[in-house]
Design an enzyme around this catalytic site. Structure first.
Site, mmCIF file in Angstrom:
data_model
loop_
_atom_site.group_PDB
_atom_site.id
_atom_site.type_symbol
_atom_site.label_atom_id
_atom_site.label_comp_id
_atom_site.label_asym_id
_atom_site.label_seq_id
_atom_site.Cartn_x
_atom_site.Cartn_y
_atom_site.Cartn_z
ATOM 1 N N HIS A 13 0.874 -1.192 0.000
ATOM 2 C CA HIS A 13 0.000 0.000 0.000
ATOM 3 C C HIS A 13 0.900 1.228 0.000
ATOM 4 O O HIS A 13 1.476 1.590 1.031
ATOM 5 C CB HIS A 13 -0.913 0.012 1.236
ATOM 6 C CG HIS A 13 -1.866 1.169 1.274
ATOM 7 N ND1 HIS A 13 -3.210 1.009 1.509
ATOM 8 C CD2 HIS A 13 -1.671 2.503 1.114
ATOM 9 C CE1 HIS A 13 -3.806 2.192 1.488
ATOM 10 N NE2 HIS A 13 -2.884 3.122 1.260
ATOM 11 N N HIS A 15 1.571 5.361 -1.658
ATOM 12 C CA HIS A 15 1.203 6.562 -2.429
ATOM 13 C C HIS A 15 2.465 7.162 -3.027
ATOM 14 O O HIS A 15 3.338 7.615 -2.277
ATOM 15 C CB HIS A 15 0.518 7.595 -1.526
ATOM 16 C CG HIS A 15 -0.755 7.092 -0.929
ATOM 17 N ND1 HIS A 15 -1.966 7.212 -1.558
ATOM 18 C CD2 HIS A 15 -0.991 6.419 0.229
ATOM 19 C CE1 HIS A 15 -2.912 6.649 -0.809
ATOM 20 N NE2 HIS A 15 -2.342 6.157 0.280
ATOM 21 N N LEU A 16 2.543 7.176 -4.350
ATOM 22 C CA LEU A 16 3.726 7.748 -5.017
ATOM 23 C C LEU A 16 3.449 9.120 -5.608
ATOM 24 O O LEU A 16 4.382 9.799 -6.024
ATOM 25 C CB LEU A 16 4.208 6.819 -6.134
ATOM 26 C CG LEU A 16 4.949 5.556 -5.709
ATOM 27 C CD1 LEU A 16 5.319 4.739 -6.947
ATOM 28 C CD2 LEU A 16 6.203 5.890 -4.899
ATOM 29 N N ARG A 17 2.155 9.508 -5.687
ATOM 30 C CA ARG A 17 1.792 10.791 -6.313
ATOM 31 C C ARG A 17 2.259 10.828 -7.768
ATOM 32 O O ARG A 17 2.442 9.801 -8.395
ATOM 33 C CB ARG A 17 2.347 11.987 -5.518
ATOM 34 C CG ARG A 17 2.157 11.922 -4.005
ATOM 35 C CD ARG A 17 0.715 11.820 -3.566
ATOM 36 N NE ARG A 17 0.615 11.984 -2.105
ATOM 37 C CZ ARG A 17 -0.373 11.525 -1.380
ATOM 38 N NH1 ARG A 17 -1.366 10.827 -1.917
ATOM 39 N NH2 ARG A 17 -0.410 11.741 -0.077
ATOM 40 N N ASN A 41 -5.159 7.253 -5.987
ATOM 41 C CA ASN A 41 -5.894 8.480 -5.629
ATOM 42 C C ASN A 41 -5.165 9.743 -6.090
ATOM 43 O O ASN A 41 -4.885 10.654 -5.310
ATOM 44 C CB ASN A 41 -6.205 8.531 -4.122
ATOM 45 C CG ASN A 41 -4.973 8.561 -3.241
ATOM 46 O OD1 ASN A 41 -3.920 8.068 -3.628
ATOM 47 N ND2 ASN A 41 -5.101 9.133 -2.053
ATOM 48 N N LYS A 99 -9.281 -0.356 -5.852
ATOM 49 C CA LYS A 99 -9.343 0.285 -4.533
ATOM 50 C C LYS A 99 -10.711 0.912 -4.294
ATOM 51 O O LYS A 99 -11.188 1.706 -5.109
ATOM 52 C CB LYS A 99 -8.249 1.367 -4.450
ATOM 53 C CG LYS A 99 -8.219 2.148 -3.147
ATOM 54 C CD LYS A 99 -7.714 1.311 -1.981
ATOM 55 C CE LYS A 99 -7.846 2.021 -0.645
ATOM 56 N NZ LYS A 99 -6.732 2.887 -0.299
ATOM 57 N N HIS A 136 -10.471 0.989 1.770
ATOM 58 C CA HIS A 136 -10.242 1.994 2.813
ATOM 59 C C HIS A 136 -11.412 1.831 3.776
ATOM 60 O O HIS A 136 -12.519 2.283 3.490
ATOM 61 C CB HIS A 136 -10.170 3.411 2.247
ATOM 62 C CG HIS A 136 -9.846 4.416 3.313
ATOM 63 N ND1 HIS A 136 -8.623 5.023 3.436
ATOM 64 C CD2 HIS A 136 -10.588 4.860 4.354
ATOM 65 C CE1 HIS A 136 -8.627 5.811 4.502
ATOM 66 N NE2 HIS A 136 -9.815 5.735 5.079
ATOM 67 N N HIS A 174 -4.552 -0.871 5.818
ATOM 68 C CA HIS A 174 -4.111 -0.112 7.000
ATOM 69 C C HIS A 174 -5.077 -0.244 8.185
ATOM 70 O O HIS A 174 -5.664 0.749 8.622
ATOM 71 C CB HIS A 174 -3.840 1.354 6.667
ATOM 72 C CG HIS A 174 -4.845 2.039 5.769
ATOM 73 N ND1 HIS A 174 -6.188 2.006 5.991
ATOM 74 C CD2 HIS A 174 -4.675 2.775 4.649
ATOM 75 C CE1 HIS A 174 -6.802 2.697 5.044
ATOM 76 N NE2 HIS A 174 -5.908 3.161 4.214
ATOM 77 N N LEU A 219 -4.853 8.986 8.053
ATOM 78 C CA LEU A 219 -6.141 8.289 8.087
ATOM 79 C C LEU A 219 -5.959 6.844 7.648
ATOM 80 O O LEU A 219 -5.233 6.612 6.683
ATOM 81 C CB LEU A 219 -7.150 8.991 7.176
ATOM 82 C CG LEU A 219 -7.659 10.334 7.728
ATOM 83 C CD1 LEU A 219 -8.456 11.077 6.676
ATOM 84 C CD2 LEU A 219 -8.499 10.114 8.989
ATOM 85 N N ASP A 247 1.472 2.554 3.529
ATOM 86 C CA ASP A 247 0.616 3.738 3.376
ATOM 87 C C ASP A 247 1.458 5.006 3.445
ATOM 88 O O ASP A 247 0.973 6.062 3.866
ATOM 89 C CB ASP A 247 -0.504 3.754 4.426
ATOM 90 C CG ASP A 247 -1.597 4.762 4.090
ATOM 91 O OD1 ASP A 247 -1.684 5.189 2.923
ATOM 92 O OD2 ASP A 247 -2.357 5.125 5.000
ATOM 93 N N HIS A 251 2.964 14.479 1.785
ATOM 94 C CA HIS A 251 2.346 15.797 1.591
ATOM 95 C C HIS A 251 3.430 16.817 1.926
ATOM 96 O O HIS A 251 4.211 16.594 2.859
ATOM 97 C CB HIS A 251 1.169 16.010 2.558
ATOM 98 C CG HIS A 251 -0.011 15.128 2.292
ATOM 99 N ND1 HIS A 251 -0.958 15.408 1.347
ATOM 100 C CD2 HIS A 251 -0.389 13.959 2.857
ATOM 101 C CE1 HIS A 251 -1.880 14.462 1.329
ATOM 102 N NE2 HIS A 251 -1.561 13.557 2.236
ATOM 103 N N ALA A 263 -3.863 14.515 5.768
ATOM 104 C CA ALA A 263 -3.594 13.241 6.435
ATOM 105 C C ALA A 263 -2.528 12.470 5.671
ATOM 106 O O ALA A 263 -2.608 12.358 4.452
ATOM 107 C CB ALA A 263 -4.876 12.422 6.502
HETATM 108 C C1 NCD Z 1 -3.525 8.972 2.173
HETATM 109 C C2 NCD Z 1 -3.118 10.034 1.161
HETATM 110 O O1 NCD Z 1 -2.598 11.059 1.572
HETATM 111 O O2 NCD Z 1 -3.277 9.803 -0.045
HETATM 112 N N1 NCD Z 1 -3.518 9.558 3.487
HETATM 113 C C3 NCD Z 1 -3.448 8.893 4.659
HETATM 114 O O3 NCD Z 1 -3.579 9.516 5.706
HETATM 115 N N2 NCD Z 1 -3.237 7.603 4.710
HETATM 116 C C4 NCD Z 1 -4.855 8.424 1.796
HETATM 117 C C5 NCD Z 1 -5.232 7.164 2.543
HETATM 118 O O4 NCD Z 1 -4.628 6.116 2.356
HETATM 119 O O5 NCD Z 1 -6.159 7.229 3.344
HETATM 120 ZN ZN ZN Z 2 -3.254 5.068 1.694
#
Ligand code: NCD
Ligand code: ZN
Length: 346
Positions: A13, A15-17, A41, A99, A136, A174, A219, A247, A251, A263
């Protein structure tokens, strides 16, 4: 001097943006992980096979020379998702999961699902072809306390869904509660759960006591200590139901240290050192391999990585950059608040 060698871990899990942020954070994951399930996302989200292919190409183009990394793509489920598109995406081999974000549950989830009945044809297709649904697991009802949203999701959404579609393969992403741990334990082989690094380390006091700590806010939000202990027990149990999904969610600091802060905890850089520390504390170093390297591939029906990673315990503590300097701004690396001595060998 103590060392531990594992098959190269995967992150189930991540997030690479995109764009400049992708360029800055990708090496942090590729340095230690062979593969990762890439969250969809983005803005706009990754909803079609074409979107996933294009995003995959952007990730590969951002990978520095000499680094190997295999991004496992996912589609973002919307109420407009076409079941035939999901079937094509799975058949292509590129897309490994879909997802489910309840609309409004977290960062960039507004295109998510409001009414589960609208996506039942997609879920039926996924059940038939064996494509996992990553969930989620939080309800978004404003009347439900944020610390109860995971447990309520299990009772009111996940359990009814799994009863109506028992063949559907589900990953509870998560998990943060003892209810999540218990539900995953009883789910049989169509159910698994990912656990993040930071939820093994922090509870809600770390966020709120002695001044608000925005870099610990993610989150699902970290819960009471008893939940952290349940997560530690599950992760270090050796059970194939639980595996690592960091996860890691970058940011920029300006949006974390904000009146309405985003988050996400950014743990890609130091996860393997932190996890080894946690597993040693729990007297379970021998279970780290199951959690980080074996149980994830088993659920996703993929081979365990042939290459390895070695960590060495040294007298001096690990150091890592306090921030990753991304072009859009600095991203703070998760600070566990204690010294860690397990160094990943190059
Ligand atoms: C994630 C995000 O920033 O994309 N944020 C997080 O707090 N985990 C989104 C997610 O997985 O809920
Ligand atoms: Zn996530």
């Amino acid at each position: 001097m103590k060392t531990i060698t594992l098959p190269r871990p995967d992150d189930w899990h991540l997030h690479l943006r995109d764009g400049a942020m992708l360029e800055a954070v990708l090496p942090e994951s590729a340095r230690h992980f062979a593969r990762a399930i890439i969250m969809p996302n983005l803005v706009p989200p990754v909803v079609t096979l074409g979107d996933a292919r294009a995003y995959h190409q952007r990730i590969m183009a951002a990978l520095p020379e000499g680094m190997a990394f295999d991004p496992l793509m996912t589609l973002y489920l919307t109420e407009g998702t076409d079941p035939a598109e999901v079937e094509r995406a799975a058949a292509s081999g590129l897309v490994k999961a879909v997802k489910l974000y309840p609309a409004g549950a977290t960062t960039n989830s507004l295109s998510g699902v409001r009414d589960l009945s609208k996506v039942m044809p997609v879920l039926e297709t996924m059940a038939r072809i064996g494509l996992p649904l990553c969930t989620h697991g939080e309800v978004t009802d404003a009347h439900v306390d944020i610390f109860d949203r995971e447990a309520v999701f299990i009772d009111t959404v996940l359990d009814p869904l799994r009863r109506s579609l028992p063949e559907l393969r589900v990953v509870m992403e998560h998990i943060t509660t003892e209810e999540g741990v218990a539900y995953a334990a009883e789910g049989g082989d169509t159910l698994a759960a990912t656990i993040t690094t930071h939820h093994l380390i922090i509870n809600r006091n770390h966020i709120l006591a002695g001044g608000i700590k925005p870099h610990y806010y993610c989150l699902p939000v970290a819960k009471r200590e008893k939940h952290r202990l349940a997560l530690r027990k599950a992760a270090t149990s050796g059970s194939s139901r639980y595996f690592l999904g960091t996860d890691s969610a970058p940011h920029v600091d300006a949006l974390k240290e904000h009146a309405c802060g985003c988050a996400g905890c950014f743990t890609a850089t130091n996860t393997m050192s932190l996890l080894t520390h946690v597993f040693e504390e729990e007297g379970a170093l021998d279970k780290l391999e199951a959690f980080a390297s074996r149980s994830g591939p088993a659920f996703y029906r993929l081979p365990v990585n042939e290459s390895t990673i070695t960590l060495e315990k040294r007298a001096e503590a690990c150091t890592w950059p306090e921030k990753i300097e991304a072009a859009p701004g600095p991203v703070t690396v998760f600070n566990p608040g204690f010294p860690v001595h397990w160094h990943v060998l190059p």
